[in-house]
Design a protein around this motif. Structure first.
Motif, mmCIF file in Angstrom:
data_model
loop_
_atom_site.group_PDB
_atom_site.id
_atom_site.type_symbol
_atom_site.label_atom_id
_atom_site.label_comp_id
_atom_site.label_asym_id
_atom_site.label_seq_id
_atom_site.Cartn_x
_atom_site.Cartn_y
_atom_site.Cartn_z
ATOM 1 N N ASP A 191 0.837 -1.201 0.000
ATOM 2 C CA ASP A 191 0.000 0.000 0.000
ATOM 3 C C ASP A 191 0.873 1.253 0.000
ATOM 4 O O ASP A 191 0.531 2.269 -0.634
ATOM 5 N N TYR A 192 2.004 1.171 0.697
ATOM 6 C CA TYR A 192 2.914 2.314 0.760
ATOM 7 C C TYR A 192 3.490 2.634 -0.625
ATOM 8 O O TYR A 192 3.494 3.791 -1.051
ATOM 9 N N THR A 193 3.955 1.612 -1.338
ATOM 10 C CA THR A 193 4.508 1.869 -2.671
ATOM 11 C C THR A 193 3.427 2.405 -3.611
ATOM 12 O O THR A 193 3.690 3.258 -4.455
ATOM 13 N N HIS A 194 2.194 1.904 -3.449
ATOM 14 C CA HIS A 194 1.075 2.370 -4.273
ATOM 15 C C HIS A 194 0.836 3.865 -4.044
ATOM 16 O O HIS A 194 0.724 4.649 -4.999
ATOM 17 N N ALA A 195 0.744 4.256 -2.768
ATOM 18 C CA ALA A 195 0.521 5.669 -2.443
ATOM 19 C C ALA A 195 1.715 6.514 -2.871
ATOM 20 O O ALA A 195 1.552 7.651 -3.341
ATOM 21 N N LEU A 196 2.909 5.974 -2.733
ATOM 22 C CA LEU A 196 4.123 6.688 -3.117
ATOM 23 C C LEU A 196 4.125 6.982 -4.622
ATOM 24 O O LEU A 196 4.427 8.096 -5.056
ATOM 25 N N PHE A 197 3.757 5.970 -5.402
ATOM 26 C CA PHE A 197 3.742 6.132 -6.863
ATOM 27 C C PHE A 197 2.774 7.230 -7.284
ATOM 28 O O PHE A 197 3.118 8.116 -8.074
ATOM 29 N N PHE A 198 1.561 7.187 -6.740
ATOM 30 C CA PHE A 198 0.531 8.134 -7.186
ATOM 31 C C PHE A 198 0.645 9.502 -6.504
ATOM 32 O O PHE A 198 -0.101 10.420 -6.851
ATOM 33 N N SER A 199 1.583 9.628 -5.563
ATOM 34 C CA SER A 199 1.860 10.960 -5.012
ATOM 35 C C SER A 199 3.015 11.616 -5.750
ATOM 36 O O SER A 199 3.461 12.700 -5.385
ATOM 37 N N GLY A 200 3.525 10.946 -6.813
ATOM 38 C CA GLY A 200 4.527 11.563 -7.665
ATOM 39 C C GLY A 200 5.927 10.999 -7.557
ATOM 40 O O GLY A 200 6.836 11.432 -8.277
ATOM 41 N N GLN A 201 6.137 10.012 -6.681
ATOM 42 C CA GLN A 201 7.480 9.454 -6.492
ATOM 43 C C GLN A 201 7.564 8.086 -7.193
ATOM 44 O O GLN A 201 7.773 7.050 -6.558
ATOM 45 N N GLN A 202 7.404 8.119 -8.503
ATOM 46 C CA GLN A 202 7.272 6.888 -9.277
ATOM 47 C C GLN A 202 8.511 5.984 -9.217
ATOM 48 O O GLN A 202 8.392 4.777 -8.993
ATOM 49 N N SER A 203 9.677 6.553 -9.432
ATOM 50 C CA SER A 203 10.881 5.716 -9.494
ATOM 51 C C SER A 203 11.165 5.044 -8.160
ATOM 52 O O SER A 203 11.540 3.863 -8.111
ATOM 53 N N ASP A 204 10.964 5.769 -7.055
ATOM 54 C CA ASP A 204 11.174 5.176 -5.728
ATOM 55 C C ASP A 204 10.180 4.049 -5.485
ATOM 56 O O ASP A 204 10.536 2.999 -4.935
ATOM 57 N N ALA A 205 8.924 4.272 -5.887
ATOM 58 C CA ALA A 205 7.883 3.261 -5.681
ATOM 59 C C ALA A 205 8.198 1.982 -6.461
ATOM 60 O O ALA A 205 8.080 0.866 -5.936
ATOM 61 N N ILE A 206 8.608 2.144 -7.715
ATOM 62 C CA ILE A 206 8.923 0.969 -8.551
ATOM 63 C C ILE A 206 10.097 0.201 -7.973
ATOM 64 O O ILE A 206 10.064 -1.033 -7.875
ATOM 65 N N GLN A 207 11.138 0.923 -7.547
ATOM 66 C CA GLN A 207 12.317 0.239 -7.006
ATOM 67 C C GLN A 207 11.981 -0.510 -5.717
ATOM 68 O O GLN A 207 12.437 -1.647 -5.518
ATOM 69 N N MET A 208 11.189 0.104 -4.858
ATOM 70 C CA MET A 208 10.794 -0.568 -3.609
ATOM 71 C C MET A 208 10.010 -1.833 -3.904
ATOM 72 O O MET A 208 10.218 -2.875 -3.272
ATOM 73 N N GLU A 209 9.109 -1.753 -4.878
ATOM 74 C CA GLU A 209 8.289 -2.919 -5.203
ATOM 75 C C GLU A 209 9.140 -4.012 -5.840
ATOM 76 O O GLU A 209 8.926 -5.211 -5.590
ATOM 77 N N LEU A 210 10.112 -3.639 -6.651
ATOM 78 C CA LEU A 210 11.025 -4.625 -7.244
ATOM 79 C C LEU A 210 11.860 -5.313 -6.165
ATOM 80 O O LEU A 210 12.123 -6.525 -6.245
ATOM 81 N N ASP A 211 12.263 -4.561 -5.150
ATOM 82 C CA ASP A 211 13.031 -5.141 -4.039
ATOM 83 C C ASP A 211 12.195 -6.176 -3.287
ATOM 84 O O ASP A 211 12.693 -7.240 -2.909
ATOM 85 N N ILE A 212 10.902 -5.851 -3.088
ATOM 86 C CA ILE A 212 10.012 -6.795 -2.404
ATOM 87 C C ILE A 212 9.830 -8.048 -3.258
ATOM 88 O O ILE A 212 9.870 -9.174 -2.760
#
Length: 330
Positions: A191-212
């Motif tokens: 949920d955190y990566t989802h909210a992060l992506f749609f709040s404008g921090q796309q690259s951080d969200a994608i990298q976090m999800e890839l790590d998971i």
């Protein structure tokens, strides 16, 4: 002379400007007829006309409770208690009832006791006593465990409200707290990566999800998130994650809904439609996203009449949807 009389009559006609009580009465009448969407509209007008009248807010909270919007109801009730200095003691019982519906039994018990302490012979005293009897929490060995569980549920309910209404900035700090307090609760990170992506921090969200995903290659939530993230980023990688989802048929309804929404949001409408049709509506109807993306899917597979009907139903159950465009018009 006749014209002067006519003008005099016209000058003595005062425009009818409805005040809060008029709107409130209309809202109560609609509520009694179980027309909850209409009731909410009238009550909003009443509150706009007389914003400091706590009675209007209490009645609106009762309507929210009836449609299952417990979080919105509790926000209003807490606001009334804060602004009136505990004058409206019925709020304590209404809060207890809402928390019981949410399964937050410690909070339900606390508010029911508060009500009885303040109104031992009040209008809701019998209901409060019955509620306490039904809860019957064992306060010995399991007390701390229950409190921690209730705390998690409070966070989940609040985050769910913000996520479903796409209020990413409000959800993010709560999710950060949850990750610290409940590190073993895996869904929180997705949920955190989802909210992060749609709040404008796309690259951080994608990298976090890839790590998971690297640690958990079969994570359903990683695949649903990455399919959406890559699709929104115009990256063809999204198809790889969609291919994985097309072969997955989860058991739990909330997971099924997540897959259906992901397929809908990536334009796999035929596949999404079949997934939405298989959902147990009674379990997922509390999700605005169910109505938002099921109606969009139905429209795109040629079922426009059903799409409009579904959207109208969603707006009645979740009034905030009324502020949005129909999803196929966006």
């Amino acid at each position: 002379m006749e014209n002067n009389t006519e003008n005099s009559k016209q000058n003595n006609v005062f425009p009818f400007i409805p005040e809060g009580d008029f709107y409130f009465t209309k809202g109560v009448e609609a509520f009694q007829k179980r027309k909850f969407d209409i009731s909410l509209k009238w009550l909003r007008k009443a509150i706009e006309a007389t914003p400091k009248d706590p009675l209007y807010q209490c009645q609106m909270s009762i309507v929210y409770t009836e449609i299952g919007a417990f979080h919105a109801a509790n926000q209003l009730l807490n606001q009334v208690l804060q602004t009136t200095g505990d004058k409206y003691t019925d709020c304590y019982y209404l809060l207890a009832n809402n928390y019981a519906h949410l399964g937050l039994l410690n909070d339900a018990k606390k508010y029911a006791k508060s009500y009885l302490d303040k109104e031992p012979k009040g209008d809701f005293s019998e209901e409060a006593e019955s509620l306490l009897y039904l809860i019957d929490i064992d306060e010995d060995d399991e007390e701390w465990e229950l409190e921690e569980e209730d705390e998690l549920l409070v966070y989940q309910e609040t985050v769910f409200h913000h996520m479903e209404n796409m209020e990413w900035e409000q959800a993010l700090p709560l999710l950060e707290e949850m990750i610290t307090l409940f590190p073993d609760h895996k869904l929180t990170k997705h949920d955190y990566t989802h909210a992060l992506f749609f709040s404008g921090q796309q690259s951080d969200a994608i990298q976090m999800e890839l790590d998971i995903l690297e640690m958990e290659p079969n994570s359903l939530y990683s695949h649903t998130n990455l399919a959406l993230f890559y699709y929104e980023s115009n990256n063809e990688e999204y198809k790889k994650h969609i291919d994985g989802l097309l072969n997955v048929y989860p058991i739990h309804e909330h997971q099924k809904l997540r897959v259906a929404v992901s397929l809908a949001r990536t334009n796999f409408y035929q596949e999404a439609y079949q997934r939405f049709r298989s959902l147990a509506k009674g379990i997922v109807k509390g999700h605005p996203s169910y109505y938002r993306w099921y109606s969009s899917t139905a429209y795109h597979v040629g079922k426009q009449e059903f799409a409009n009907k579904l959207w109208e139903e969603g707006c009645k159950r979740h009034p905030k949807l009324s502020n949005e465009q129909k999803p196929w018009q966006v």
